[in-house]
Design an enzyme around this catalytic site. Structure first.
Site, PDB file in Angstrom:
ATOM      1  N   LYS A   1      71.024  14.749  16.954  1.00 43.79           N
ATOM      2  CA  LYS A   1      70.161  15.237  18.034  1.00 43.79           C
ATOM      3  C   LYS A   1      69.087  16.203  17.501  1.00 43.79           C
ATOM      4  O   LYS A   1      69.182  16.705  16.372  1.00 43.79           O
ATOM      5  CB  LYS A   1      71.036  15.912  19.098  1.00 43.79           C
TER       6      LYS A   1
ATOM      7  N   TYR B   1      70.273   8.133  29.016  1.00 42.00           N
ATOM      8  CA  TYR B   1      71.236   8.981  29.721  1.00 42.00           C
ATOM      9  C   TYR B   1      71.272   8.703  31.227  1.00 42.00           C
ATOM     10  O   TYR B   1      71.719   9.550  31.999  1.00 42.00           O
ATOM     11  CB  TYR B   1      70.917  10.455  29.458  1.00 42.00           C
TER      12      TYR B   1
ATOM     13  N   ARG C   1      84.358   9.740  17.738  1.00 39.05           N
ATOM     14  CA  ARG C   1      84.584  10.769  18.763  1.00 39.05           C
ATOM     15  C   ARG C   1      85.455  11.903  18.193  1.00 39.05           C
ATOM     16  O   ARG C   1      85.230  13.080  18.485  1.00 39.05           O
ATOM     17  CB  ARG C   1      85.251  10.162  20.001  1.00 39.05           C
TER      18      ARG C   1
ATOM     19  N   ASN D   1      74.272  20.036  21.119  1.00 38.18           N
ATOM     20  CA  ASN D   1      75.538  19.866  20.415  1.00 38.18           C
ATOM     21  C   ASN D   1      75.475  18.870  19.251  1.00 38.18           C
ATOM     22  O   ASN D   1      76.463  18.216  18.923  1.00 38.18           O
ATOM     23  CB  ASN D   1      76.657  19.530  21.403  1.00 38.18           C
TER      24      ASN D   1
ATOM     25  N   HIS E   1      75.420  12.707  19.113  1.00 35.51           N
ATOM     26  CA  HIS E   1      75.912  11.798  20.151  1.00 35.51           C
ATOM     27  C   HIS E   1      76.771  10.734  19.495  1.00 35.51           C
ATOM     28  O   HIS E   1      76.464  10.282  18.391  1.00 35.51           O
ATOM     29  CB  HIS E   1      74.738  11.107  20.871  1.00 35.51           C
TER      30      HIS E   1
ATOM     31  N   GLU F   1      74.541   0.614  23.676  1.00 32.60           N
ATOM     32  CA  GLU F   1      73.677   1.620  23.050  1.00 32.60           C
ATOM     33  C   GLU F   1      73.079   1.097  21.734  1.00 32.60           C
ATOM     34  O   GLU F   1      71.910   1.361  21.429  1.00 32.60           O
ATOM     35  CB  GLU F   1      74.465   2.916  22.843  1.00 32.60           C
TER      36      GLU F   1
HETATM   37  P1  GDP Z   1      79.551  13.560  25.118  1.00 29.55           P
HETATM   38  O1  GDP Z   1      80.023  12.143  25.345  1.00 29.55           O
HETATM   39  O2  GDP Z   1      80.563  14.426  24.422  1.00 29.55           O
HETATM   40  O3  GDP Z   1      78.189  13.625  24.434  1.00 29.55           O
HETATM   41  O4  GDP Z   1      79.363  14.249  26.556  1.00 29.55           O
HETATM   42  P2  GDP Z   1      78.820  13.692  27.965  1.00 29.55           P
HETATM   43  O5  GDP Z   1      78.620  12.215  27.942  1.00 29.55           O
HETATM   44  O6  GDP Z   1      79.687  14.283  29.028  1.00 29.55           O
HETATM   45  O7  GDP Z   1      77.389  14.414  28.095  1.00 29.55           O
HETATM   46  C1  GDP Z   1      76.263  13.908  27.442  1.00 29.55           C
HETATM   47  C2  GDP Z   1      75.495  15.072  26.854  1.00 29.55           C
HETATM   48  O8  GDP Z   1      75.018  15.900  27.925  1.00 29.55           O
HETATM   49  C3  GDP Z   1      76.321  16.045  25.997  1.00 29.55           C
HETATM   50  O9  GDP Z   1      76.512  15.601  24.676  1.00 29.55           O
HETATM   51  C4  GDP Z   1      75.492  17.304  26.078  1.00 29.55           C
HETATM   52  O10 GDP Z   1      74.340  17.236  25.218  1.00 29.55           O
HETATM   53  C5  GDP Z   1      75.022  17.274  27.541  1.00 29.55           C
HETATM   54  N1  GDP Z   1      75.939  17.990  28.425  1.00 29.55           N
HETATM   55  C6  GDP Z   1      77.209  17.628  28.786  1.00 29.55           C
HETATM   56  N2  GDP Z   1      77.754  18.502  29.656  1.00 29.55           N
HETATM   57  C7  GDP Z   1      76.792  19.450  29.870  1.00 29.55           C
HETATM   58  C8  GDP Z   1      76.734  20.620  30.678  1.00 29.55           C
HETATM   59  O11 GDP Z   1      77.694  20.972  31.386  1.00 29.55           O
HETATM   60  N3  GDP Z   1      75.567  21.351  30.634  1.00 29.55           N
HETATM   61  C9  GDP Z   1      74.495  20.966  29.871  1.00 29.55           C
HETATM   62  N4  GDP Z   1      73.396  21.738  29.893  1.00 29.55           N
HETATM   63  N5  GDP Z   1      74.515  19.858  29.104  1.00 29.55           N
HETATM   64  C10 GDP Z   1      75.646  19.114  29.087  1.00 29.55           C
END
Ligand code: GDP
Length: 139
Positions: free
Chosen positions: A9, A49, A85, A112, A115, A126
């Site tokens: 990222k 997304y 993961r 973070n 991805h 994807e």
């Molecule tokens: P992942 O599969 O671990 O990447 O997590 P998710 O699919 O739940 O979320 C996608 C991405 O959205 C995450 O990797 C973060 O960059 C962002 N994200 C997830 N949860 C939050 C949140 O509660 N707040 C914010 N600001 N960003 C979030």
């Protein structure tokens, strides 16, 4: 062998961690099948997304993903989706296990570092969103 999709990222590319993250992935047994550095447009980041469109952080997430270059990766190994993961660690670096990429390199729950596809079906979608079948099968 299974393929999965990953993005280094914008936070991690900007802080000069892309190389360390690639080394970490290779050290975890992933083969780099295809790789491209690019900058995501609003429509590409928003489409990627789209599953999160109703979430309160969607606009912020899309803006973050457009803020600078990213590295798109097609990765391969046994049990690639689940292993990636594990190697990434929890979404929130505060909850990520020691030694995971997010524990080592993530700034926050949003910024973070990496991805990784969350299931084999998502990985197929994807990979096809960013790479051609020729790119995915040529090496
Ligand atoms: P992942 O599969 O671990 O990447 O997590 P998710 O699919 O739940 O979320 C996608 C991405 O959205 C995450 O990797 C973060 O960059 C962002 N994200 C997830 N949860 C939050 C949140 O509660 N707040 C914010 N600001 N960003 C979030």
């Amino acid at each position: 062998m299974q393929k999965t999709f990953s993005i280094i990222k914008p936070d991690a590319v900007a802080s000069g961690r892309a190389g360390q993250i690639l080394a970490h992935l290779e050290g975890a047994g992933f083969r780099i099948v295809a790789m491209r550095m690019t900058r995501l447009s609003q429509s590409v980041a928003g489409g990627f997304y789209a599953v999160h469109k109703e979430r309160p952080f969607y606009n912020s997430l899309v803006t973050f993903m457009m803020e600078g270059p990213v590295v798109l990766l097609a990765l391969e190994r046994e049990d690639a989706v689940k292993t990636l993961r594990e190697v990434m660690g929890a979404t929130n670096p505060a909850n990520a296990a020691d030694g995971t990429i997010r524990k080592l390199f993530a700034e926050s729950i949003e910024r973070n570092a990496i991805h990784g596809s969350d299931a084999p079906e998502t990985a197929a979608q994807e990979l096809a969103y960013f790479f051609t079948s020729v790119e995915l099968n040529q090496l």
